[in-house]
Design a protein around this motif. Structure first.
Motif, PDB file in Angstrom:
ATOM      1  N   VAL A 121     -48.099  51.591   3.335  1.00  5.81           N
ATOM      2  CA  VAL A 121     -49.158  51.428   2.208  1.00  5.81           C
ATOM      3  C   VAL A 121     -48.709  50.209   1.428  1.00  5.81           C
ATOM      4  N   THR A 122     -50.062  49.380   1.153  1.00  6.92           N
ATOM      5  CA  THR A 122     -50.064  48.605   0.186  1.00  6.92           C
ATOM      6  C   THR A 122     -50.819  48.658  -0.798  1.00  6.92           C
ATOM      7  N   LEU A 123     -50.535  48.506  -2.090  1.00  3.13           N
ATOM      8  CA  LEU A 123     -51.218  48.473  -3.160  1.00  3.13           C
ATOM      9  C   LEU A 123     -51.368  47.104  -3.743  1.00  3.13           C
ATOM     10  N   TYR A 124     -52.623  47.024  -4.110  1.00  2.00           N
ATOM     11  CA  TYR A 124     -53.218  45.641  -4.518  1.00  2.00           C
ATOM     12  C   TYR A 124     -53.574  45.922  -6.194  1.00  2.00           C
ATOM     13  N   HIS A 125     -53.179  45.025  -7.153  1.00  2.76           N
ATOM     14  CA  HIS A 125     -53.794  45.136  -8.514  1.00  2.76           C
ATOM     15  C   HIS A 125     -53.593  43.920  -9.203  1.00  2.76           C
ATOM     16  N   LEU A 126     -54.226  43.945 -10.477  1.00  5.07           N
ATOM     17  CA  LEU A 126     -53.635  42.782 -11.343  1.00  5.07           C
ATOM     18  C   LEU A 126     -52.717  42.897 -12.189  1.00  5.07           C
ATOM     19  N   ASP A 127     -51.984  42.008 -12.320  1.00  6.56           N
ATOM     20  CA  ASP A 127     -50.778  41.995 -13.365  1.00  6.56           C
ATOM     21  C   ASP A 127     -50.738  40.618 -14.176  1.00  6.56           C
ATOM     22  N   GLY A 128     -51.073  40.556 -15.288  1.00  9.58           N
ATOM     23  CA  GLY A 128     -51.331  39.609 -16.243  1.00  9.58           C
ATOM     24  C   GLY A 128     -52.203  38.450 -15.699  1.00  9.58           C
ATOM     25  N   GLY A 129     -53.344  38.849 -15.351  1.00  8.72           N
ATOM     26  CA  GLY A 129     -54.525  37.990 -14.756  1.00  8.72           C
ATOM     27  C   GLY A 129     -54.206  37.518 -13.199  1.00  8.72           C
ATOM     28  N   LYS A 130     -53.191  38.091 -12.651  1.00  8.40           N
ATOM     29  CA  LYS A 130     -52.904  37.609 -11.070  1.00  8.40           C
ATOM     30  C   LYS A 130     -53.098  38.728 -10.115  1.00  8.40           C
ATOM     31  N   LEU A 131     -53.335  38.453  -9.073  1.00 16.43           N
ATOM     32  CA  LEU A 131     -53.646  39.500  -8.093  1.00 16.43           C
ATOM     33  C   LEU A 131     -52.253  39.487  -7.273  1.00 16.43           C
ATOM     34  N   VAL A 132     -51.492  40.916  -7.356  1.00 17.46           N
ATOM     35  CA  VAL A 132     -50.337  40.941  -6.695  1.00 17.46           C
ATOM     36  C   VAL A 132     -50.514  42.284  -5.627  1.00 17.46           C
ATOM     37  N   LEU A 133     -49.491  42.072  -4.771  1.00 14.95           N
ATOM     38  CA  LEU A 133     -49.393  43.394  -3.914  1.00 14.95           C
ATOM     39  C   LEU A 133     -47.942  43.873  -4.088  1.00 14.95           C
ATOM     40  N   THR A 134     -47.723  45.347  -3.611  1.00 15.56           N
ATOM     41  CA  THR A 134     -46.641  45.714  -3.168  1.00 15.56           C
ATOM     42  C   THR A 134     -46.712  46.717  -2.072  1.00 15.56           C
ATOM     43  N   HIS A 135     -46.024  46.119  -0.866  1.00 11.05           N
ATOM     44  CA  HIS A 135     -45.945  46.842   0.279  1.00 11.05           C
ATOM     45  C   HIS A 135     -44.724  47.711   0.526  1.00 11.05           C
ATOM     46  N   TYR A 136     -45.222  48.999   0.659  1.00 19.00           N
ATOM     47  CA  TYR A 136     -44.155  50.035   0.888  1.00 19.00           C
ATOM     48  C   TYR A 136     -44.061  50.240   2.603  1.00 19.00           C
ATOM     49  N   CYS A 137     -43.107  49.562   2.933  1.00 18.14           N
ATOM     50  CA  CYS A 137     -42.909  49.238   4.504  1.00 18.14           C
ATOM     51  C   CYS A 137     -42.157  50.089   5.141  1.00 18.14           C
ATOM     52  N   ALA A 138     -42.421  50.409   6.393  1.00 19.40           N
ATOM     53  CA  ALA A 138     -41.539  51.381   7.309  1.00 19.40           C
ATOM     54  C   ALA A 138     -40.103  50.810   7.429  1.00 19.40           C
ATOM     55  N   ALA A 139     -39.795  49.729   7.170  1.00 21.39           N
ATOM     56  CA  ALA A 139     -38.449  49.281   7.047  1.00 21.39           C
ATOM     57  C   ALA A 139     -37.550  49.749   5.811  1.00 21.39           C
ATOM     58  N   GLY A 140     -38.315  50.340   5.003  1.00 18.79           N
ATOM     59  CA  GLY A 140     -37.646  51.209   3.730  1.00 18.79           C
ATOM     60  C   GLY A 140     -37.681  50.135   2.529  1.00 18.79           C
ATOM     61  N   ASN A 141     -38.126  49.109   2.424  1.00 22.29           N
ATOM     62  CA  ASN A 141     -37.994  48.197   1.572  1.00 22.29           C
ATOM     63  C   ASN A 141     -39.694  48.054   0.826  1.00 22.29           C
ATOM     64  N   GLN A 142     -39.639  47.376  -0.433  1.00 18.37           N
ATOM     65  CA  GLN A 142     -40.911  47.201  -0.853  1.00 18.37           C
ATOM     66  C   GLN A 142     -40.994  45.742  -1.338  1.00 18.37           C
ATOM     67  N   PRO A 143     -41.565  44.839  -0.765  1.00 18.13           N
ATOM     68  CA  PRO A 143     -41.662  43.504  -1.273  1.00 18.13           C
ATOM     69  C   PRO A 143     -42.957  43.453  -2.118  1.00 18.13           C
ATOM     70  N   THR A 144     -42.987  42.581  -3.250  1.00 22.04           N
ATOM     71  CA  THR A 144     -44.202  42.439  -3.944  1.00 22.04           C
ATOM     72  C   THR A 144     -44.667  40.867  -3.989  1.00 22.04           C
ATOM     73  N   MET A 145     -45.798  40.772  -3.698  1.00 20.09           N
ATOM     74  CA  MET A 145     -46.183  39.458  -3.421  1.00 20.09           C
ATOM     75  C   MET A 145     -47.267  38.943  -4.447  1.00 20.09           C
ATOM     76  N   ARG A 146     -47.620  37.889  -4.617  1.00 18.87           N
ATOM     77  CA  ARG A 146     -48.435  37.242  -5.667  1.00 18.87           C
ATOM     78  C   ARG A 146     -49.549  36.362  -4.783  1.00 18.87           C
TER      79      ARG A 146
END
Length: 168
Positions: free
Chosen positions: A79-104
């Motif tokens: 699952v990847t969630l996309y949302h705004l954070d302080g006027g920037k678009l970010v995503l958090t990817h809930y990976c099958a590898a068991g980690n959760q990278p956040t990208m802008r």
């Protein structure tokens, strides 16, 4: 009278990006992602090793987020969630590898793609394999290509490509 600094900011916001198209704001990018709501099918893989895949997009969080579910209901569901954070678009990817990278999202170079770069992650140590970059390309109203680039040991470790068509 509008101060000169405010005029400069307005000019930058209205200026066309590379290719002559106006850059999209983070809110416009999120709206574009929310417009993907529905079920998408196609191929995913590394080069010739593509497999059938299903991706489901939906709007959640009272309309403030878009959720992408890759291969729902399988052992490799992500699952990847996309949302705004302080006027920037970010995503958090809930990976099958068991980690959760956040990208802008990077500054838009046009209306038909959104590219993301790694900011931070949870459940990972330096050097661990993780998704480090993503790119969403809007090929047509019912056609979508995405790329997810993984990193391991501080360098690129491969790119997973998805070529998707909206199921009607």
């Amino acid at each position: 009278m509008i101060p000169t600094a405010a005029l400069a900011v307005l000019a930058l916001l209205a200026a066309p990006a590379a290719g002559g198209e106006p850059a999209r704001t983070a809110a416009q990018q999120l709206d574009r992602l929310k417009s993907l709501a529905g079920t998408w099918t196609g191929k995913a893989g590394h080069g010739a090793a593509a497999q059938e895949t299903t991706v489901v997009w939906r709007v959640t969080g009272g309309g403030h987020a878009a959720m992408e579910t890759i291969d729902p209901g399988t052992a490799h569901e992500m699952v990847t969630l996309y949302h705004l954070d302080g006027g920037k678009l970010v995503l958090t990817h809930y990976c099958a590898a068991g980690n959760q990278p956040t990208m802008r999202a990077r500054r838009s170079s046009g209306p038909d793609a959104i590219a993301f770069d790694f900011v931070r992650g949870t459940n990972m140590k330096p050097g661990d394999m993780h998704m480090h970059a993503a790119r969403i390309s809007f090929v047509g109203p019912d056609r979508l290509d995405t790329e997810w680039t993984s990193w391991q040991g501080g360098k690129p470790a491969g790119t997973m490509r998805f070529e998707l068509t909206r199921r009607k």
